[in-house]
Motif scaffolding. Structure first.
Motif, PDB file in Angstrom:
ATOM      1  N   SER A 161      -5.020  -0.065   5.622  1.00 58.49           N
ATOM      2  CA  SER A 161      -4.984  -1.174   4.669  1.00 58.49           C
ATOM      3  C   SER A 161      -6.110  -2.178   4.883  1.00 58.49           C
ATOM      4  N   HIS A 162      -6.772  -2.155   6.044  1.00 58.24           N
ATOM      5  CA  HIS A 162      -7.843  -3.103   6.313  1.00 58.24           C
ATOM      6  C   HIS A 162      -9.205  -2.542   5.897  1.00 58.24           C
ATOM      7  N   LYS A 163     -10.123  -3.428   5.635  1.00 62.41           N
ATOM      8  CA  LYS A 163     -11.501  -3.031   5.304  1.00 62.41           C
ATOM      9  C   LYS A 163     -12.467  -3.915   6.068  1.00 62.41           C
ATOM     10  N   VAL A 164     -13.712  -3.522   6.088  1.00 65.57           N
ATOM     11  CA  VAL A 164     -14.727  -4.279   6.806  1.00 65.57           C
ATOM     12  C   VAL A 164     -14.801  -5.703   6.259  1.00 65.57           C
ATOM     13  N   ASP A 187     -12.392  -8.022   6.898  1.00 61.46           N
ATOM     14  CA  ASP A 187     -11.085  -8.676   6.993  1.00 61.46           C
ATOM     15  C   ASP A 187     -10.972  -9.395   8.325  1.00 61.46           C
ATOM     16  N   LYS A 221       0.830  -1.201   0.000  1.00 63.75           N
ATOM     17  CA  LYS A 221       0.000   0.000   0.000  1.00 63.75           C
ATOM     18  C   LYS A 221       0.867   1.254   0.000  1.00 63.75           C
TER      19      LYS A 221
END
Length: 475
Positions: A468-471, A473, A333
């Motif tokens: 870098s995380h999303k719902v 994960d 990222k």
């Protein structure tokens, strides 16, 4: 004759224009608040970090420069350069930092005169003849020199070598920084290079009411060593500690409070921490990666010591352990690459190895160059960054090949500064279970050694880091 007059006229006109240019430039600098630093390495270029520290002072900081009139030949320009630099700091601080230049010899002379007027002996020896342990006569001068030393103002020897003159002299060159009722000296000030860091770090330490807290995460809890404590009876079980423990307790522990964390629900990063240090991350789980990502995306300072391999150099055959930091989703990222190849260099550190003495048949420990322990020094260290300026050398054991994609980094809104590079005589190695002789020297191509050239070893990354995380994960 006409040509000569024309030459002098042209030369005089050029000098007049040049003088007018620099006069105008100096006038503009007083209006627009800038300076031009033409020194090698930018000695007088003050970083934005230091400017923010000076501009953010809430109370006055007194900087006292204790320096002799006569200095050793090697320090001939030190007084002038130091005063110029300190006055520049005072200007940036908008009056919050005050500078005073003091000749310690005058302080000593005043003390001696006062001793004479008080009838305490002046320069005459004052000592108890019945005390056989007294270290020679104590004069008022000696007493004052000792009192100055207690404050961190050292009196030390030096040499004056010029023309036909050679003389051993004693001199002072110390700086004492005072904030409110707290003081911190620079006992031996010998060069202006590095003064910015020395001064700024002391101001931050003095002006911070409480010790800063550092959160420390060790990514390889299995990497421990056994330590036998002195004074314990034979057969007593040794204690175990991880490799970073001496640094935490003996170096960082003097300046900050260190709290070790495991990045689990039961051991999270404390909100009171000013910085997170991640040492040798390996096989991090989803929760640990998430906590690191959350911390960095929140704008919290972080130091990451990461590599794709590690090696225990205490015992041959020097087993190389592959590491998987599992920070790839963050690095990608940011546009950062951490490759499997590791850098080696002829400019390196040294380790103790056993060498056989010819004709004697015995092996003794002897220092030997160790190319996988890469040294960054000289132009290989960024002298513009307060993180590395003034440092002589940094060693990187088994550093992984580091790189970045400028377009991806820019797209992420980040800015990268190279802090450290290896020397030109560097090469790359792939992973192997053990360190081999071939890995400690560059391969030959056509009878000549092949080097990959300078390689990046450390970055400073600034900006607003993307999360870098999303719902959905796994965490």
């Amino acid at each position: 004759m006409k040509d000569r007059k024309s030459f002098y006229l042209s030369w005089g006109t050029f000098l007049a224009v040049l003088l007018a240019f620099f006069t105008g430039l100096n006038w503009l600098s007083t209006i627009w608040d800038f300076r031009i630093d033409l020194t090698e390495g930018g000695v007088y270029s003050i970083s934005e970090e230091t400017r923010r520290i000076l501009a953010g002072l809430k109370d006055k900081v007194a900087v006292k420069y204790y320096v002799s009139e006569d200095l050793p030949t090697m320090l001939h320009n030190l007084r002038r350069d130091t005063v110029d630099l300190l006055q520049e700091y005072a200007r940036i601080s908008d009056g919050k930092l005050t500078v005073e230049v003091i000749d310690p010899e005058r302080i000593i002379a005043e003390h001696v005169e006062k001793a004479k007027s008080d009838g305490s002996g002046g320069d005459e020896a004052q000592f108890e003849s019945m005390n056989p342990f007294q270290q020679g006569p104590q004069t008022p001068r000696d007493e004052k020199i000792a009192a100055l030393a207690q404050e961190g103002i050292e009196y030390r020897p030096g040499q004056i070598v010029e023309n036909d003159r050679f003389e051993i002299i004693n001199f002072f060159s110390s700086i004492v920084i005072q904030y409110l009722d707290r003081k911190d000296p620079i006992s031996r000030h010998d060069e202006v290079e590095g003064l910015e860091y020395a001064l700024a770090s002391r101001i931050v330490k003095l002006s911070t009411p409480e010790k800063p807290k550092i959160a420390f995460f060790h990514g390889r809890p299995e990497d421990v060593e056994e330590v036998v404590q002195d004074g314990l009876p034979p057969g007593f079980p040794p204690s175990k500690r991880h490799a970073f423990e001496p640094v935490l307790s003996q170096v960082l522990g003097r300046l900050v409070d260190v709290e070790e964390v495991k990045l689990t629900a039961e051991s999270l990063i404390p909100e009171s921490a000013t910085v997170l240090i991640i040492a040798e991350p390996n096989n991090l789980n989803d929760r640990q990666v998430y906590e690191i990502d959350r911390w960095i995306a929140a704008g919290r300072p972080t130091v990451i010591f990461a590599a794709r391999q590690s090696c225990d150099v205490r015992n041959p055959p020097y087993t190389i352990t592959p590491l998987n930091p599992r920070l790839d989703r963050l690095f990608e990222k940011w546009g950062i690459r951490l490759d499997a190849q590791f850098v080696a260099s002829e400019k390196c550190g040294r380790i103790q190895v056993m060498q056989v003495i010819p004709d004697m048949g015995i092996a003794v420990p002897a220092p030997a160059n160790f190319p996988p322990c890469v040294a960054a020094f000289g132009n290989g260290l960024n002298q513009q960054s307060p993180l590395t300026m003034g440092l002589g050398v940094i060693f990187f054991p088994f550093p992984s090949l580091l790189g970045y994609d400028e377009s991806r980094t820019a797209a992420a809104g980040l800015n990268i500064t190279v802090l450290a590079r290896s020397d030109e005589k560097s090469w790359l190695n792939g992973w192997a279970p053990n360190l081999t002789r071939e890995m400690t020297q560059p391969r030959e191509v056509g009878g000549a050694r092949h080097y990959s050239g300078k390689e990046d070893l450390a970055y400073l990354i600034k900006g607003t880091f993307p999360f870098s995380h999303k719902v959905g994960d796994p965490v």
